[in-house]
Design a protein around this motif. Structure first.
Motif, PDB file in Angstrom:
ATOM      1  N   SER A   1     -40.883  85.337   2.579  1.00 36.21           N
ATOM      2  CA  SER A   1     -41.155  83.997   2.061  1.00 36.21           C
ATOM      3  C   SER A   1     -42.041  84.045   0.830  1.00 36.21           C
ATOM      4  O   SER A   1     -41.994  83.161  -0.007  1.00 36.21           O
ATOM      5  CB  SER A   1     -41.770  83.125   3.150  1.00 36.21           C
ATOM      6  N   THR A   2     -42.847  85.090   0.710  1.00 37.01           N
ATOM      7  CA  THR A   2     -43.701  85.182  -0.479  1.00 37.01           C
ATOM      8  C   THR A   2     -43.532  86.546  -1.129  1.00 37.01           C
ATOM      9  O   THR A   2     -43.068  87.491  -0.501  1.00 37.01           O
ATOM     10  CB  THR A   2     -45.191  85.036  -0.110  1.00 37.01           C
ATOM     11  N   GLY A   3     -43.952  86.603  -2.368  1.00 28.85           N
ATOM     12  CA  GLY A   3     -44.044  87.884  -3.058  1.00 28.85           C
ATOM     13  C   GLY A   3     -42.726  88.589  -3.289  1.00 28.85           C
ATOM     14  O   GLY A   3     -41.656  88.005  -3.177  1.00 28.85           O
ATOM     15  N   THR A   4     -42.833  89.875  -3.589  1.00 28.64           N
ATOM     16  CA  THR A   4     -41.654  90.673  -3.908  1.00 28.64           C
ATOM     17  C   THR A   4     -40.953  91.088  -2.622  1.00 28.64           C
ATOM     18  O   THR A   4     -41.539  91.027  -1.541  1.00 28.64           O
ATOM     19  CB  THR A   4     -42.091  91.934  -4.676  1.00 28.64           C
ATOM     20  N   PRO A   5     -39.695  91.532  -2.733  1.00 30.27           N
ATOM     21  CA  PRO A   5     -38.984  91.968  -1.528  1.00 30.27           C
ATOM     22  C   PRO A   5     -39.740  93.056  -0.769  1.00 30.27           C
ATOM     23  O   PRO A   5     -40.471  93.849  -1.360  1.00 30.27           O
ATOM     24  CB  PRO A   5     -37.670  92.507  -2.091  1.00 30.27           C
ATOM     25  N   LYS A   6     -39.551  93.047   0.549  1.00 32.78           N
ATOM     26  CA  LYS A   6     -40.274  93.987   1.402  1.00 32.78           C
ATOM     27  C   LYS A   6     -39.397  95.189   1.704  1.00 32.78           C
ATOM     28  O   LYS A   6     -38.231  95.034   2.066  1.00 32.78           O
ATOM     29  CB  LYS A   6     -40.604  93.308   2.735  1.00 32.78           C
ATOM     30  N   GLY A   7     -39.967  96.377   1.601  1.00 31.54           N
ATOM     31  CA  GLY A   7     -39.231  97.599   1.941  1.00 31.54           C
ATOM     32  C   GLY A   7     -39.313  97.842   3.437  1.00 31.54           C
ATOM     33  O   GLY A   7     -40.268  98.423   3.941  1.00 31.54           O
ATOM     34  N   VAL A   8     -38.307  97.373   4.161  1.00 29.57           N
ATOM     35  CA  VAL A   8     -38.293  97.513   5.619  1.00 29.57           C
ATOM     36  C   VAL A   8     -38.004  98.972   5.974  1.00 29.57           C
ATOM     37  O   VAL A   8     -36.968  99.509   5.590  1.00 29.57           O
ATOM     38  CB  VAL A   8     -37.236  96.575   6.238  1.00 29.57           C
ATOM     39  N   GLN A   9     -38.941  99.600   6.654  1.00 27.27           N
ATOM     40  CA  GLN A   9     -38.802 101.027   6.972  1.00 27.27           C
ATOM     41  C   GLN A   9     -38.334 101.228   8.406  1.00 27.27           C
ATOM     42  O   GLN A   9     -38.917 100.697   9.339  1.00 27.27           O
ATOM     43  CB  GLN A   9     -40.153 101.718   6.761  1.00 27.27           C
ATOM     44  N   HIS A  10     -37.258 102.004   8.547  1.00 31.21           N
ATOM     45  CA  HIS A  10     -36.730 102.314   9.877  1.00 31.21           C
ATOM     46  C   HIS A  10     -36.885 103.792  10.196  1.00 31.21           C
ATOM     47  O   HIS A  10     -36.826 104.643   9.313  1.00 31.21           O
ATOM     48  CB  HIS A  10     -35.263 101.906   9.970  1.00 31.21           C
ATOM     49  N   ALA A  11     -37.048 104.060  11.491  1.00 27.39           N
ATOM     50  CA  ALA A  11     -37.203 105.437  11.957  1.00 27.39           C
ATOM     51  C   ALA A  11     -35.835 106.029  12.330  1.00 27.39           C
ATOM     52  O   ALA A  11     -34.846 105.310  12.445  1.00 27.39           O
ATOM     53  CB  ALA A  11     -38.125 105.458  13.162  1.00 27.39           C
ATOM     54  N   SER A  12     -35.810 107.347  12.553  1.00 26.58           N
ATOM     55  CA  SER A  12     -34.536 108.035  12.807  1.00 26.58           C
ATOM     56  C   SER A  12     -34.033 107.844  14.247  1.00 26.58           C
ATOM     57  O   SER A  12     -32.919 107.383  14.466  1.00 26.58           O
ATOM     58  CB  SER A  12     -34.686 109.532  12.520  1.00 26.58           C
TER      59      SER A  12
ATOM     60  N   ILE B   1     -37.751  79.457   9.652  1.00 28.73           N
ATOM     61  CA  ILE B   1     -38.892  78.555   9.668  1.00 28.73           C
ATOM     62  C   ILE B   1     -39.812  78.845   8.484  1.00 28.73           C
ATOM     63  O   ILE B   1     -40.883  78.281   8.350  1.00 28.73           O
ATOM     64  CB  ILE B   1     -39.693  78.664  10.989  1.00 28.73           C
ATOM     65  N   ASP B   2     -39.388  79.795   7.635  1.00 27.39           N
ATOM     66  CA  ASP B   2     -40.191  80.109   6.453  1.00 27.39           C
ATOM     67  C   ASP B   2     -39.391  79.735   5.206  1.00 27.39           C
ATOM     68  O   ASP B   2     -38.331  79.128   5.290  1.00 27.39           O
ATOM     69  CB  ASP B   2     -40.569  81.594   6.449  1.00 27.39           C
ATOM     70  N   ASP B   3     -39.908  80.113   4.029  1.00 28.03           N
ATOM     71  CA  ASP B   3     -39.214  79.756   2.798  1.00 28.03           C
ATOM     72  C   ASP B   3     -38.161  80.793   2.427  1.00 28.03           C
ATOM     73  O   ASP B   3     -38.120  81.288   1.314  1.00 28.03           O
ATOM     74  CB  ASP B   3     -40.224  79.580   1.662  1.00 28.03           C
ATOM     75  N   VAL B   4     -37.352  81.142   3.417  1.00 26.51           N
ATOM     76  CA  VAL B   4     -36.270  82.089   3.176  1.00 26.51           C
ATOM     77  C   VAL B   4     -34.965  81.338   3.339  1.00 26.51           C
ATOM     78  O   VAL B   4     -34.785  80.592   4.299  1.00 26.51           O
ATOM     79  CB  VAL B   4     -36.357  83.278   4.162  1.00 26.51           C
ATOM     80  N   LEU B   5     -34.054  81.513   2.377  1.00 28.65           N
ATOM     81  CA  LEU B   5     -32.752  80.846   2.457  1.00 28.65           C
ATOM     82  C   LEU B   5     -31.713  81.847   2.927  1.00 28.65           C
ATOM     83  O   LEU B   5     -31.870  83.053   2.745  1.00 28.65           O
ATOM     84  CB  LEU B   5     -32.333  80.320   1.078  1.00 28.65           C
TER      85      LEU B   5
ATOM     86  N   VAL C   1     -27.929  82.369   2.165  1.00 24.79           N
ATOM     87  CA  VAL C   1     -26.782  81.964   1.365  1.00 24.79           C
ATOM     88  C   VAL C   1     -25.675  82.972   1.605  1.00 24.79           C
ATOM     89  O   VAL C   1     -25.847  84.153   1.297  1.00 24.79           O
ATOM     90  CB  VAL C   1     -27.148  81.911  -0.140  1.00 24.79           C
ATOM     91  N   SER C   2     -24.591  82.532   2.186  1.00 27.64           N
ATOM     92  CA  SER C   2     -23.470  83.417   2.535  1.00 27.64           C
ATOM     93  C   SER C   2     -23.938  84.613   3.354  1.00 27.64           C
ATOM     94  O   SER C   2     -23.450  85.725   3.186  1.00 27.64           O
ATOM     95  CB  SER C   2     -22.776  83.968   1.278  1.00 27.64           C
ATOM     96  N   GLY C   3     -24.897  84.384   4.233  1.00 22.13           N
ATOM     97  CA  GLY C   3     -25.391  85.484   5.063  1.00 22.13           C
ATOM     98  C   GLY C   3     -26.331  86.416   4.320  1.00 22.13           C
ATOM     99  O   GLY C   3     -26.712  87.452   4.839  1.00 22.13           O
ATOM    100  N   HIS C   4     -26.713  86.067   3.100  1.00 14.92           N
ATOM    101  CA  HIS C   4     -27.671  86.891   2.353  1.00 14.92           C
ATOM    102  C   HIS C   4     -29.020  86.191   2.292  1.00 14.92           C
ATOM    103  O   HIS C   4     -29.107  85.007   2.016  1.00 14.92           O
ATOM    104  CB  HIS C   4     -27.178  87.152   0.924  1.00 14.92           C
ATOM    105  N   ARG C   5     -30.034  86.977   2.525  1.00 12.57           N
ATOM    106  CA  ARG C   5     -31.375  86.424   2.566  1.00 12.57           C
ATOM    107  C   ARG C   5     -31.977  86.347   1.171  1.00 12.57           C
ATOM    108  O   ARG C   5     -31.971  87.331   0.450  1.00 12.57           O
ATOM    109  CB  ARG C   5     -32.207  87.384   3.397  1.00 12.57           C
ATOM    110  N   MET C   6     -32.506  85.183   0.819  1.00 11.94           N
ATOM    111  CA  MET C   6     -33.115  85.001  -0.492  1.00 11.94           C
ATOM    112  C   MET C   6     -34.443  84.267  -0.306  1.00 11.94           C
ATOM    113  O   MET C   6     -34.496  83.261   0.381  1.00 11.94           O
ATOM    114  CB  MET C   6     -32.249  84.093  -1.372  1.00 11.94           C
ATOM    115  N   GLY C   7     -35.483  84.766  -0.942  1.00 17.08           N
ATOM    116  CA  GLY C   7     -36.761  84.067  -0.881  1.00 17.08           C
ATOM    117  C   GLY C   7     -36.815  83.006  -1.969  1.00 17.08           C
ATOM    118  O   GLY C   7     -36.471  83.289  -3.114  1.00 17.08           O
ATOM    119  N   THR C   8     -37.249  81.782  -1.620  1.00 15.45           N
ATOM    120  CA  THR C   8     -37.312  80.731  -2.642  1.00 15.45           C
ATOM    121  C   THR C   8     -38.306  81.114  -3.745  1.00 15.45           C
ATOM    122  O   THR C   8     -38.073  80.855  -4.914  1.00 15.45           O
ATOM    123  CB  THR C   8     -37.742  79.380  -2.028  1.00 15.45           C
ATOM    124  N   MET C   9     -39.393  81.786  -3.346  1.00 17.74           N
ATOM    125  CA  MET C   9     -40.415  82.195  -4.320  1.00 17.74           C
ATOM    126  C   MET C   9     -39.872  83.163  -5.363  1.00 17.74           C
ATOM    127  O   MET C   9     -40.251  83.117  -6.526  1.00 17.74           O
ATOM    128  CB  MET C   9     -41.574  82.887  -3.595  1.00 17.74           C
TER     129      MET C   9
END
Ligand code: WT7
Length: 663
Positions: A276-287, A532-536, A538-546
């Motif tokens: 919802s805020t700032g730059t995109p987050k680098g979601v880190q996953h484990a092996s 419930i946050d400022d995330v849209l 669109v066609s199943g793609h997540r976009m932050g309004t900010m």
């Protein structure tokens, strides 16, 4: 909720569809008793449940003795004294089990050309690729950005990174040079793997030149290598010493590569997603945990069998393409389709045609695609699914956004011929795999509801203080216990990980999904009501309004911008931007011209998926006396509805009139 909203979310839905008896009879999880038994096992011995599954579903180089380590919660660790290799589990293991000659990937190119790779062939491709990466000095722990078209090579690139323990970060081919540059910098990537061009809908789109542009923007100080897969042979420029053709890199490499055994917690990938805020987050996953859930949900949710042909239509640039193209299907030795094209080329019957051509038995796509194909077949009845056999299908899936009951029914009747269960899978980039979904041989389905959590997934609905709310009352969707495929951290920003997903207000130990949800009073079924946050979405793609607002205000003409979502029949939500220019408010043709210019600007800044569908110009934005933009009013205006809410705190009510209509 209003009646209209309830309809959209299917909350008034009372049709129930039992799993077809034939399906149930052969299903991995057959009947609700089997589902309940698994849930009870998880409830009575949570760690025992997960350790059994991890032993049964993965090959461990060094067996784990610790299942869940909560000592640094919410930085949970799973199987953290075990060692394995993800690519070994997806390739070598299957070959050892006699699947070497089985088709792993059927590549369906944009123009309909088909290429196949058996498990043995894919193994050799991945090993050569991995050796090629090593020959450039790329090693365990390095980050590699993958900016590739849908291709066998794209999957092989991800597997090759996994094989040598390099952490990949796939960037969707639709993102701009600037978005790519930001991700390369944030990840500290040492290499980019790309292609000369990608082909979609009969058009060539440049990839390599966007990589050149991204690197020319500067700041990518860790970057050493650009590896280029030749897809089209289109003209590109080459920087000596930095750029290498993939075919040259792998040519002389041995077709075997000893896997790098890594700790189960070793980062397999980073995938950027909007917050919802700032730059995109680098979601880190484990092996280990990620692969366990990828494999297990293939078995549970998709009921995968050796004879299936599995097709997930997502792009490898999104998490769906990670879990259900690059890893899950291969981890269970399945045959899968990798599709380069778009649903509407050469016509809107492409999906149905491709299902018949390759005898696809499990088909997994997004509601947006379904809705656009419903519309297309209304316009051109020749592309209606009834004109195709579709007799190979036995299971359908939906992902990425809520599926409205009408689209669900159309999918069920016309694509599945009322014989195929539909799994409406709710999950997120952060969850690594399915969370709430019907099990196709067990759960009675209700159109528009993702039904019940998978065994071991402790979802709940709470209020703002973290207390459970009763069924029938909406609230905040949370997960009360950690699970193996969960996000481990935000790359380089552990603090943001904690505040985004484990907020103190909820006690600091509950995972906050960011969605609202409600459970049915009688069935306990979950329905997701939206972010419930400022995330849209669109066609199943997540976009932050900010993010979109920042892109707009970066344009020299723009003084101020506010972005909101607007319900859309096809794309679920669409982007509506309210803009104040530094110059006088434009009208008529001038406004149209400037709106077009700004839309293209956003495409250049972020990528075409972030283009606002609508731009409205105002002399100002609706603000409170303290200068806060009143977004809730903008949402109402975007929908074209009359404002009935309290506007007593609004400083400039006259502005509402001006922003009522699109320019
Ligand atoms: C957001 C996650 C799931 C992988 C692709 C998208 C929405 C996702 C559903 C569904 C209702 C859904 C949620 C979620 N969402 N699936 N079946 N029903 N909403 O991953 O880009 O991380 O987006 O997509 O809002 O939070 P993502």
């Amino acid at each position: 909720m209003t009646n209209q909203q309830e309809e959209i979310h299917g909350l008034q839905e009372n049709r129930i569809f039992e799993p077809p008896a034939q399906f149930k009879a052969q299903a991995a999880v057959s009947g609700m008793d089997a589902y309940n038994k698994l849930c009870a096992e998880a409830a009575s011995d949570y760690e025992g449940f997960w350790s059994r599954l991890a032993r049964e579903n993965l090959d461990w180089h060094k067996p784990f003795t610790s299942t869940l380590n909560e000592s640094e919660a919410p930085f949970y660790k799973w199987f953290d004294d075990g060692e394995l290799n993800v690519s070994y589990n997806c390739l070598d293991r299957n070959i050892k089990n006699g699947l070497g000659d089985k088709t792993a990937i059927i590549f369906e190119a944009d123009d309909g050309t088909t290429t196949r790779a058996t498990y043995q062939q894919l193994y050799e491709k991945v090993c050569k690729f991995a050796n090629g990466l090593k020959s450039r000095g790329i090693k365990k722990g390095d980050r590699v950005v993958i900016y590739m078209p849908m291709s066998i090579e794209g999957v092989a690139a991800m597997q090759a990174c996994a094989r040598i323990g390099a952490t990949h970060s796939v960037v969707f081919g639709g993102f701009s040079a600037k978005s790519l540059q930001e991700r390369i910098i944030d990840a500290g990537a040492v290499a980019v793997i790309t292609a000369d061009e990608q082909v979609r809908g009969g058009k060539q789109l440049p990839l390599k030149s966007i990589v050149d542009e991204a690197l020319a923007l500067g700041g990518c100080t860790t970057m050493k290598d650009v590896i280029v897969y030749k897809r089209t042979g289109g003209k590109i420029s080459f920087t000596e010493g930095r750029d290498t053709w993939l075919h040259d890199l792998v040519e002389a490499q041995p077709a075997e590569c000893e896997p790098e055994w890594v700790n189960a917690e070793h980062p397999l990938f980073i995938l950027y997603t909007s917050g919802s805020t700032g730059t995109p987050k680098g979601v880190q996953h484990a092996s280990g945990g990620f692969l366990l859930w990828a494999a297990l949900t293939m078995k549970w949710t998709f009921d995968i069998k050796p004879s299936d042909v599995f097709w997930c239509t997502a792009d490898i640039g999104w998490v769906t393409g990670h879990t259900y193209i690059a890893y899950g299907p291969l981890a269970v030795g399945a045959t899968e389709i990798v599709f380069e094209g778009v649903p509407t080329f050469p016509n809107a019957g492409r999906f149905w045609d491709t299902i018949d051509k390759h005898n696809v038995s499990i088909f997994y796509t997004a509601p947006t695609a379904i809705r656009s194909l419903i519309k297309a077949s209304d316009v051109d009845p020749k592309v209606h699914p009834k004109n195709y056999k579709l007799s190979s299908l036995r299971l359908l899936g939906s992902v990425g956004e809520p599926i409205n009951p009408e689209a669900w029914m159309w999918y069920y009747r016309n694509v599945g011929n009322e014989k195929c269960p539909i799994v409406d899978t709710f999950w997120q980039t952060e969850t690594g795999g399915h969370m709430i979904t019907p099990l196709p041989g067990a759960t009675p389905m209700v159109p528009g509801s993702c039904t019940l959590p998978l065994p071991g997934i402790m979802t709940a609905i709470v209020d703002e203080a973290g207390h459970d709310v009763p069924n029938g009352q909406g609230g905040i969707l949370v997960v009360k216990r950690p699970w193996p495929s969960m996000i481990r951290t935000i790359w380089g920003n552990p603090e943001r990980f904690k505040t985004s997903y484990f907020p103190e207000e909820l006690g600091g130990r509950m995972y906050l999904a960011g969605d609202g949800a409600i459970r049915n009073k009688d069935t306990g079924y979950f329905t997701i009501t939206g972010r419930i946050d400022d995330v849209l979405n669109v066609s199943g793609h997540r976009m932050g309004t900010m993010e979109i607002e920042s892109a707009l205000v970066a344009n020299p003409l723009v003084a101020e911008a506010a972005v909101v979502g607007k319900p859309d029949d096809t794309t679920g939500e669409s982007i509506c931007a309210f803009v104040v220019l530094k110059q006088a408010r434009p009208t008529g043709d001038e406004a149209k011209k400037l709106a077009l210019e700004l839309r293209n600007w956003v495409a250049k800044e972020i990528g075409p998926i972030a283009k606002p569908k609508e731009i409205r110009f105002g002399d100002n934005l609706p603000k409170t006396r303290s200068g806060k933009i009143m977004r809730r009013l903008l949402r109402v205006l975007a929908k074209g509805e009359t404002i009935t809410q309290d506007i007593s705190t609004l400083e400039n009510p006259a502005i509402l009139e001006q922003l009522k209509e699109a320019s």
